[in-house]
Design a protein around this motif. Structure first.
Motif, PDB file in Angstrom:
ATOM      1  N   ARG A 251       0.831  -1.207   0.000  1.00 60.03           N
ATOM      2  CA  ARG A 251       0.000   0.000   0.000  1.00 60.03           C
ATOM      3  C   ARG A 251       0.860   1.249   0.000  1.00 60.03           C
ATOM      4  O   ARG A 251       0.574   2.218  -0.682  1.00 60.03           O
ATOM      5  N   TYR A 252       1.946   1.209   0.771  1.00 59.67           N
ATOM      6  CA  TYR A 252       2.797   2.397   0.865  1.00 59.67           C
ATOM      7  C   TYR A 252       3.499   2.677  -0.472  1.00 59.67           C
ATOM      8  O   TYR A 252       3.686   3.829  -0.859  1.00 59.67           O
ATOM      9  N   GLN A 255       1.689   4.760  -4.241  1.00 61.20           N
ATOM     10  CA  GLN A 255       1.344   6.170  -4.174  1.00 61.20           C
ATOM     11  C   GLN A 255       1.755   6.809  -5.505  1.00 61.20           C
ATOM     12  O   GLN A 255       2.870   6.609  -5.975  1.00 61.20           O
ATOM     13  N   GLN A 256       0.858   7.593  -6.059  1.00 59.48           N
ATOM     14  CA  GLN A 256       1.159   8.275  -7.313  1.00 59.48           C
ATOM     15  C   GLN A 256       2.379   9.184  -7.117  1.00 59.48           C
ATOM     16  O   GLN A 256       2.473   9.883  -6.118  1.00 59.48           O
ATOM     17  N   VAL A 258       5.299   9.606  -5.836  1.00 59.52           N
ATOM     18  CA  VAL A 258       6.379   9.219  -4.945  1.00 59.52           C
ATOM     19  C   VAL A 258       6.583   7.699  -4.925  1.00 59.52           C
ATOM     20  O   VAL A 258       7.612   7.205  -4.427  1.00 59.52           O
ATOM     21  N   ASN A 286      11.876  11.661   1.119  1.00 57.58           N
ATOM     22  CA  ASN A 286      12.654  12.396   2.129  1.00 57.58           C
ATOM     23  C   ASN A 286      12.912  11.527   3.363  1.00 57.58           C
ATOM     24  O   ASN A 286      12.535  10.352   3.411  1.00 57.58           O
ATOM     25  N   GLU A 292       9.726   5.735   7.458  1.00 59.53           N
ATOM     26  CA  GLU A 292       8.477   4.972   7.410  1.00 59.53           C
ATOM     27  C   GLU A 292       8.664   3.664   6.638  1.00 59.53           C
ATOM     28  O   GLU A 292       8.171   2.609   7.056  1.00 59.53           O
TER      29      GLU A 292
ATOM     30  N   TRP B 171      -3.494  12.528  -2.209  1.00 56.38           N
ATOM     31  CA  TRP B 171      -2.897  11.202  -2.268  1.00 56.38           C
ATOM     32  C   TRP B 171      -1.838  11.184  -3.345  1.00 56.38           C
ATOM     33  O   TRP B 171      -2.178  11.374  -4.505  1.00 56.38           O
ATOM     34  N   PRO B 172      -0.570  10.989  -3.018  1.00 60.90           N
ATOM     35  CA  PRO B 172      -0.098  10.809  -1.645  1.00 60.90           C
ATOM     36  C   PRO B 172      -0.073  12.150  -0.921  1.00 60.90           C
ATOM     37  O   PRO B 172       0.012  13.187  -1.559  1.00 60.90           O
ATOM     38  N   LEU B 174       1.305  12.500   2.727  1.00 59.81           N
ATOM     39  CA  LEU B 174       1.982  12.572   4.030  1.00 59.81           C
ATOM     40  C   LEU B 174       2.841  13.831   4.130  1.00 59.81           C
ATOM     41  O   LEU B 174       2.844  14.517   5.157  1.00 59.81           O
ATOM     42  N   ASP B 175       3.557  14.146   3.080  1.00 64.52           N
ATOM     43  CA  ASP B 175       4.434  15.322   3.143  1.00 64.52           C
ATOM     44  C   ASP B 175       3.641  16.625   3.165  1.00 64.52           C
ATOM     45  O   ASP B 175       4.161  17.650   3.602  1.00 64.52           O
ATOM     46  N   PHE B 205       0.206   6.299   9.315  1.00 60.33           N
ATOM     47  CA  PHE B 205       1.325   7.235   9.234  1.00 60.33           C
ATOM     48  C   PHE B 205       0.880   8.696   9.312  1.00 60.33           C
ATOM     49  O   PHE B 205       1.652   9.554   9.739  1.00 60.33           O
ATOM     50  N   ARG B 209       2.589  11.905  11.275  1.00 61.76           N
ATOM     51  CA  ARG B 209       2.955  13.177  10.653  1.00 61.76           C
ATOM     52  C   ARG B 209       2.193  14.349  11.287  1.00 61.76           C
ATOM     53  O   ARG B 209       2.175  15.440  10.758  1.00 61.76           O
TER      54      ARG B 209
END
Lengths: 314, 314, 314, 314
Positions: A251-252, A255-256, A258, A286, A292, B171-172, B174-175, B205, B209
């Motif tokens: 799942r991680y 991501q589009q 990244v 990063n 993560e 999506w994504p 997190l950043d 996650f 964050r």
């Protein structure tokens, strides 16, 4: 060795390894090839979106494809030849077939909207590359913004005998697989191979909907191979158990943007490529993201370590 | 009870329950309300995309919001007031605030592209509803096709004191959370509440964050509450263990289009709504899909049953 | 007075006149109505995109449509009922038909992509409004981002006997008219009325491709009427001569976004509406733009003044 | 001969002439070159969208650019180097500069949305080609679906001293020119050259808004040259009179997709290219369309014949 509609199993989508200063890293291609073979892959697909194909010059593309073809030595290699124009598509397709590719993969250009535009585009593509090169439809609406219905796919398949496979990457897409298999059963479409993408996020159920396997870039190709094997053997619960253990990482990765950075990082951590460098433009993972991923890898190793070793033997 | 930037915890995105013949099912609203309270939700959000808001007539919208507000009796209710025009947005916002809503949520219209168009749109929206209604930015590029950078969000927040929350659904993304929290730290943006969406797919996650909680429609809101609680308590591994157990189902729900059908089906199976009917147009969960969900529910129950009961007590 | 497939001539797309403070200006509606009658319009279309329909509340929409219907007193009025959801579409359609509308116009929602999605959407719309209300397909890809092929339009027409007209606003679109007329000739599609939009930018040739007339908002509806009349009378050169004289202004009006501001300004200058105010959000015609329009109007008056008076008699 | 911000006048966008069987027709390039010189063009732009650039192989692109550069012998040639990846962009840019190009033109990739994505993209492009090649921003939202505000353009100009020109092709776009000239006046942006596109559809007023000239492909480049000259000489009415005479044809050429077919047909009729063939995929001008163009050409000749001869002397 030419691709046909019986293709099944796992064709990992290969990244293109670069050195830190942006050159193609042929040594890492060799390591990937070894890992794919060891993982039990059926073949491989190179120069796809994940392979950073648009960032390459024509000679680089041919050299990369050739290195994979030679390394996989008999396993079929599918080469992405998508291009904004048919002249470049034809050149690359002919070049890689001459080097021993098993077939090519063609994505639609993003501007296509109507059903007729889509079928017309593939008509032009086949006219360009010729009718004797086996090829794969890449159906990836999330990134390409082109939506193909099952009926449109059937039209394309019926019109072009050299179309032998669908790379299925619609999302959601389980019913699309079912609809296409229904067309085969009712005789309105000849059989094709269907391999699924989306990073494997629905691979557990895609196999139950009668996909033939996976064509995606999850950084543990052995997981894809094993889920496909277990499902084909009817060992449903085992397949899901294994799949679920990988799902947090899988799942991680999915991501589009990244996502490629995550995958290259995991492959680097596993020792399969020397660097996670991308050519620009490219999303960067990063420090927070790397931590993560490290955490997810540690959890995966704690759970499945012996079976899914982080590091490949040198 | 007005929403402010300290809002935290879980605001489930409520579906709008319908009867089989398409009427609003107010009895099921009461069941949802009871379940949200029991699950430990902090509040709720109604008339969002998942609430099938565009399919409702104005009077229905007000009635639904009122029923949730009365049922939740003191817990804050956020009401989606997104509309193609500002007149309808203003009417609905004023009507539901008069009924006791804690604030409203505003999505951008899909045609916005440039940064200036986005900030201009929110300027018009605030002018329409007035500066005294607390409101939430809905940032959901995958569905709305509007991309807001952290800098644009900061501009909006700084320009409008009544903007108190971001529904984060990039999506994504997190950043993006990290960037916004960085703005708060460096003093360039005042504090806002950030609740995350995307069906919870990255909630594990997102909390790390520094999100304040979740605003999404996963059919086990108690899972969202518990993950948020564990992460805030610093019990990282436990949070991930629990999250990972739900991830197969959570991932299955998080499908564009058919996702709402999955959620309504699970909520119906759990006894939280009487029917999984949607108003048209709506994706339908066919027999194969229902069996897949049943299988995932059975696996979840086998793993966590006591803690996460399928059925709520009547 | 119900719309049918014999509709022809000119249906001006009416703007919605507002006062400077944003209220609907019913007096200006009466002036527009008088001008349309005097210009020789066959009917009128209200609450379209140019009518700022999404910025209106439901009661306002009904009041505006009613005022036009009563004023035009026997001339057919088509009412735009496009809406993000079918409930609002049905309400408005039933309300305006009860007030005497001749039919309704339905645009697709912007998210539609595949042929099946488009035909499915219109199926839902007809189910919502009922099969007894005559209606118009609005085909406007530039603004709506939905592309309908002639085959898709044929499918819709054949499926729904109550579909009687196409508002043709594809660009370029001359061959689309020809293709549809070809379907009529070969018997694969029953006859429909085709009225053309795009501000009239190709009206000269659209008539030669067998359109039935125009449905657009150029601020000199008498020009549209006269071009249609001349072309139907086989007076090709005269039609082009007249059209060409208006083309500089007509071209200036045909700008995305700011076009409505230009039209309202011209209508105000002509005395047909009291103010060129728009509800927000709306593009504004600044001083430079107003001077350019004044210049174009002066040139038009110098060339055709007697026949195309700037000011209507009071 | 390097492009700088003083560039002005008319740079025709050159089509790429092909033979009926799809080869590049270098003889017709020579004829185009002669016509451009005779028309009073200041320079030319090759390998743009109208030049069917994506349909060419790299060697063909270089050969075509070289032929134009040599033929124009001292007049500046701008070469489109837009590409899906920076590697191909760099290669082509370096190759054509070595052949004597005056500068290059760079369009954004269609996926860019936010202001930061756009400025980031051009940062990458300049890093790729180097800071010493003069270049042109191509701003064409209708085709490229990327929207650049004046502020974004200013950011790019200020960041990159080698950016010397804007190809302005927004629609509507008059106020964009005015905004950029305002930035120059208030000192927030250094001077740049602004040449306008859109087939010339607003050239009459663009010059009044202080554009420096035109860069577009209308098949009578002498008209563009003359309108620019008259406007710069302050002979406004004459400029409009002349422009208006061409507007019916100019408007007909300015159709998305089929526009190139119209232009190549007119150029062929004028004797400037031997064939109107396009490489696939390409829209075709059918018999009805050709007759319409013939009619417009006949009307133009009847009106302006001596000054704007259909046929160039051999």
């Amino acid at each position: 060795m030419r691709l046909d509609h019986n293709a099944a199993g796992v064709f990992p989508i290969a990244p293109t390894p670069f050195t830190e200063d942006g050159r193609v890293d042929h040594g890492s291609i060799d390591r990937l090839v070894a890992a794919y073979r060891e993982a039990g892959a059926t073949g491989a697909t190179v120069l796809g979106i994940m392979g950073e194909a648009p960032k390459l010059e024509p000679e680089e593309s041919i050299a990369i494809a050739t290195r994979f073809i030679e390394g996989l030595d008999g396993l079929p290699v599918i080469v992405g030849v998508s291009a904004p124009g048919f002249a470049a598509m034809r050149s690359l397709a002919h070049a890689v077939m001459a080097k021993g590719a098993a077939g090519v993969m063609i994505a639609p250009v993003p501007s296509l909207r109507t059903d007729d535009q889509i079928t017309g585009y593939y008509r032009g593509a086949v006219e360009a590359i010729g009718t004797d090169i086996p090829w794969v439809i890449q159906d990836y609406p999330l990134t390409l913004s082109v939506q193909m219905t099952p009926k449109v796919i059937r039209s394309i398949v019926e019109e072009h005998p050299s179309c032998v496979m669908l790379k299925h990457e619609d999302w959601p897409g389980l019913d699309k697989i079912a609809a296409l298999r229904g067309f085969q059963r009712d005789g309105s479409m000849r059989p094709i191979s269907i391999l699924t993408g989306n990073g494997g996020l629905f691979l557990d159920f895609e196999m139950e909907r009668c996909a033939d396997g996976a064509m995606t870039g999850y950084a543990f190709p052995e997981l894809l191979v094993e889920v496909v094997r277990l499902q084909k053997a009817g060992r449903r619960d085992e397949a899901h158990d294994l799949f679920d253990a990988h799902l947090p990482l899988l799942r991680y990765e999915q991501q589009q943007g990244v996502g490629l950075a995550v995958r290259k990082y995991v492959l680097m951590q596993r020792g399969l490529i020397a660097s996670d460098a991308q050519r620009k433009p490219g999303a960067v993972l990063n420090a927070a993201g790397r931590q993560e991923v490290d955490y997810l890898l540690a959890r995966l190793e704690a759970r499945l370590g012996a079976a899914y070793p982080m590091k490949r033997a040198a």
